[in-house]
Design a protein around this motif. Sequence first.
Motif, PDB file in Angstrom:
ATOM      1  N   LEU A 112       0.872  -1.070   0.008  1.00  0.00           N
ATOM      2  CA  LEU A 112      -0.178  -0.256  -0.212  1.00  0.00           C
ATOM      3  C   LEU A 112       0.824   1.270  -0.236  1.00  0.00           C
ATOM      4  N   ASP A 113       0.719   2.690  -0.985  1.00  0.00           N
ATOM      5  CA  ASP A 113       1.497   3.445  -0.976  1.00  0.00           C
ATOM      6  C   ASP A 113       0.407   4.655  -0.339  1.00  0.00           C
ATOM      7  N   SER A 114      -0.280   4.386  -0.537  1.00  0.00           N
ATOM      8  CA  SER A 114      -1.464   4.774  -0.084  1.00  0.00           C
ATOM      9  C   SER A 114      -3.278   4.877  -0.003  1.00  0.00           C
ATOM     10  N   LEU A 115      -3.457   5.305   0.960  1.00  0.00           N
ATOM     11  CA  LEU A 115      -5.188   5.520   1.119  1.00  0.00           C
ATOM     12  C   LEU A 115      -6.175   6.346   1.735  1.00  0.00           C
ATOM     13  N   ASP A 116      -6.483   7.413   0.988  1.00  0.00           N
ATOM     14  CA  ASP A 116      -6.897   8.269   1.811  1.00  0.00           C
ATOM     15  C   ASP A 116      -8.359   8.199   1.394  1.00  0.00           C
ATOM     16  N   ARG A 117      -9.476   8.841   2.760  1.00  0.00           N
ATOM     17  CA  ARG A 117     -10.909   8.606   2.755  1.00  0.00           C
ATOM     18  C   ARG A 117     -11.306  10.446   1.726  1.00  0.00           C
ATOM     19  N   ASP A 118     -11.619  10.340   0.526  1.00  0.00           N
ATOM     20  CA  ASP A 118     -12.355  11.054   0.454  1.00  0.00           C
ATOM     21  C   ASP A 118     -13.593  11.400   0.311  1.00  0.00           C
ATOM     22  N   HIS A 119     -14.782  12.667   0.888  1.00  0.00           N
ATOM     23  CA  HIS A 119     -15.785  12.837   0.885  1.00  0.00           C
ATOM     24  C   HIS A 119     -16.257  13.883  -0.169  1.00  0.00           C
ATOM     25  N   ARG A 141       9.790   0.068  -1.725  1.00  0.00           N
ATOM     26  CA  ARG A 141       9.858  -1.714  -1.550  1.00  0.00           C
ATOM     27  C   ARG A 141      11.460  -1.177   0.000  1.00  0.00           C
ATOM     28  N   ASN A 142      11.757  -0.169   0.529  1.00  0.00           N
ATOM     29  CA  ASN A 142      13.005  -0.296   1.205  1.00  0.00           C
ATOM     30  C   ASN A 142      12.598  -0.125   2.493  1.00  0.00           C
ATOM     31  N   ALA A 143      11.037   0.459   2.710  1.00  0.00           N
ATOM     32  CA  ALA A 143      10.502   0.816   3.852  1.00  0.00           C
ATOM     33  C   ALA A 143      10.527   0.288   4.930  1.00  0.00           C
ATOM     34  N   ASP A 144      10.956  -0.117   6.386  1.00  0.00           N
ATOM     35  CA  ASP A 144      10.825  -1.204   6.959  1.00  0.00           C
ATOM     36  C   ASP A 144       9.496  -1.176   7.855  1.00  0.00           C
ATOM     37  N   ILE A 145       8.435   0.279   7.300  1.00  0.00           N
ATOM     38  CA  ILE A 145       7.042   0.673   8.167  1.00  0.00           C
ATOM     39  C   ILE A 145       6.615   0.043   7.413  1.00  0.00           C
ATOM     40  N   SER A 146       4.863  -0.456   7.348  1.00  0.00           N
ATOM     41  CA  SER A 146       3.693  -0.279   6.714  1.00  0.00           C
ATOM     42  C   SER A 146       3.119   0.767   6.668  1.00  0.00           C
ATOM     43  N   ALA A 147       1.904   0.900   5.867  1.00  0.00           N
ATOM     44  CA  ALA A 147       1.172   2.450   5.947  1.00  0.00           C
ATOM     45  C   ALA A 147      -0.114   2.058   6.775  1.00  0.00           C
ATOM     46  N   THR A 181      14.242  11.823   3.480  1.00  0.00           N
ATOM     47  CA  THR A 181      13.497  10.553   4.320  1.00  0.00           C
ATOM     48  C   THR A 181      12.493  10.098   4.363  1.00  0.00           C
ATOM     49  N   PRO A 182      12.179   8.349   4.029  1.00  0.00           N
ATOM     50  CA  PRO A 182      11.549   7.827   3.889  1.00  0.00           C
ATOM     51  C   PRO A 182      10.441   8.375   4.999  1.00  0.00           C
ATOM     52  N   VAL A 183       8.894   8.962   4.964  1.00  0.00           N
ATOM     53  CA  VAL A 183       8.186   8.853   5.668  1.00  0.00           C
ATOM     54  C   VAL A 183       6.396   8.603   5.144  1.00  0.00           C
ATOM     55  N   TRP A 184       5.867   8.100   6.384  1.00  0.00           N
ATOM     56  CA  TRP A 184       4.042   8.045   5.960  1.00  0.00           C
ATOM     57  C   TRP A 184       3.847   9.670   6.689  1.00  0.00           C
ATOM     58  N   GLU A 185       3.198  10.069   5.235  1.00  0.00           N
ATOM     59  CA  GLU A 185       2.458  11.194   5.900  1.00  0.00           C
ATOM     60  C   GLU A 185       0.932  10.359   6.677  1.00  0.00           C
ATOM     61  N   VAL A 186       0.423  11.169   7.202  1.00  0.00           N
ATOM     62  CA  VAL A 186      -0.926  10.468   8.106  1.00  0.00           C
ATOM     63  C   VAL A 186      -1.381  11.656   8.776  1.00  0.00           C
ATOM     64  N   ASN A 189       8.382   7.907   9.888  1.00  0.00           N
ATOM     65  CA  ASN A 189       9.288   7.556  10.027  1.00  0.00           C
ATOM     66  C   ASN A 189       9.496   6.408   8.872  1.00  0.00           C
ATOM     67  N   ALA A 190       9.639   6.164   7.872  1.00  0.00           N
ATOM     68  CA  ALA A 190       9.653   4.678   7.311  1.00  0.00           C
ATOM     69  C   ALA A 190      10.475   3.297   8.209  1.00  0.00           C
ATOM     70  N   GLN A 191      11.433   3.886   8.383  1.00  0.00           N
ATOM     71  CA  GLN A 191      12.672   2.875   8.641  1.00  0.00           C
ATOM     72  C   GLN A 191      12.282   3.009  10.819  1.00  0.00           C
ATOM     73  N   SER A 192      12.376   4.384  11.492  1.00  0.00           N
ATOM     74  CA  SER A 192      12.156   4.040  12.765  1.00  0.00           C
ATOM     75  C   SER A 192      11.177   3.632  12.940  1.00  0.00           C
ATOM     76  N   GLY A 193       9.954   4.299  12.576  1.00  0.00           N
ATOM     77  CA  GLY A 193       8.386   4.742  13.253  1.00  0.00           C
ATOM     78  C   GLY A 193       8.361   5.282  13.773  1.00  0.00           C
ATOM     79  N   LYS A 194       9.506   6.651  14.164  1.00  0.00           N
ATOM     80  CA  LYS A 194       8.897   7.654  14.868  1.00  0.00           C
ATOM     81  C   LYS A 194       7.737   8.481  14.566  1.00  0.00           C
ATOM     82  N   VAL A 195       7.140   8.900  15.446  1.00  0.00           N
ATOM     83  CA  VAL A 195       6.339   9.920  14.865  1.00  0.00           C
ATOM     84  C   VAL A 195       6.616  11.253  15.241  1.00  0.00           C
ATOM     85  N   THR A 196       6.189  12.512  14.316  1.00  0.00           N
ATOM     86  CA  THR A 196       6.660  13.695  14.870  1.00  0.00           C
ATOM     87  C   THR A 196       5.601  13.997  13.938  1.00  0.00           C
TER      88      THR A 196
END
Length: 187
Positions: A65-72, A122-128, A151-156, A170-177
């Motif tokens: 999964l690359d992205s998932l977005d709720r559309d209203h 493919r190199n991300a350690d953390i999934s969506a 720096t690979p991140v998941w924008e949430v 962070n897609a490697q460490s999972g740290k949330v900022t």
Amino acid sequence: MKRNIVIASVTAAALLSGTAVAVAGTQSSSTGAPTTHTTNASGTTARASFSDAAHAALKAVPGTLDSLDRDHGARTTWDAEILGKDGKWHEVTLDGSTAKVLNQHIDRDTDAEDAAEAKALRNADISATEAARKAASSGTVTSVEFDGDRTPVWEVETVKNHKERDLNVNAQSGKVTQAPSDDGDDD
């Protein structure tokens, strides 16, 4: 405790209105995040959660999964982009109430930027779904999108008490900022 109050409130409202309502809390196997499903008298689910939609999209198109977005829009939907196991980009639209697949197709308009995105994904350690689970404590997840540019991140995006919050996982460490503000305003 909060869940019991919600269930009691919904039950009381149902008794007063004469409407049959059932509420069930479950643990999602795909994200580990709790999901709540509210069912009305006709037996239809009122809203599909992020984890429901992610599971249904990945069932329809196995891959990452690359992205998932709720559309209203006129009809609430979940829009997913998946890097399929076949190496192609797939777009899947799911019903916002049931997470049933409404439409899916292969994105044929790909370029070098998409290839770079696929490699970073493919190199991300953390999934969506893991990123969504990590951000869920900040509210209801309404959008997750991979950004592999620097720096690979998941924008949430989350919503809590009608207030939207943008986070980076962070897609490697999972740290949330907290995500930087787009408008330069530090509110």
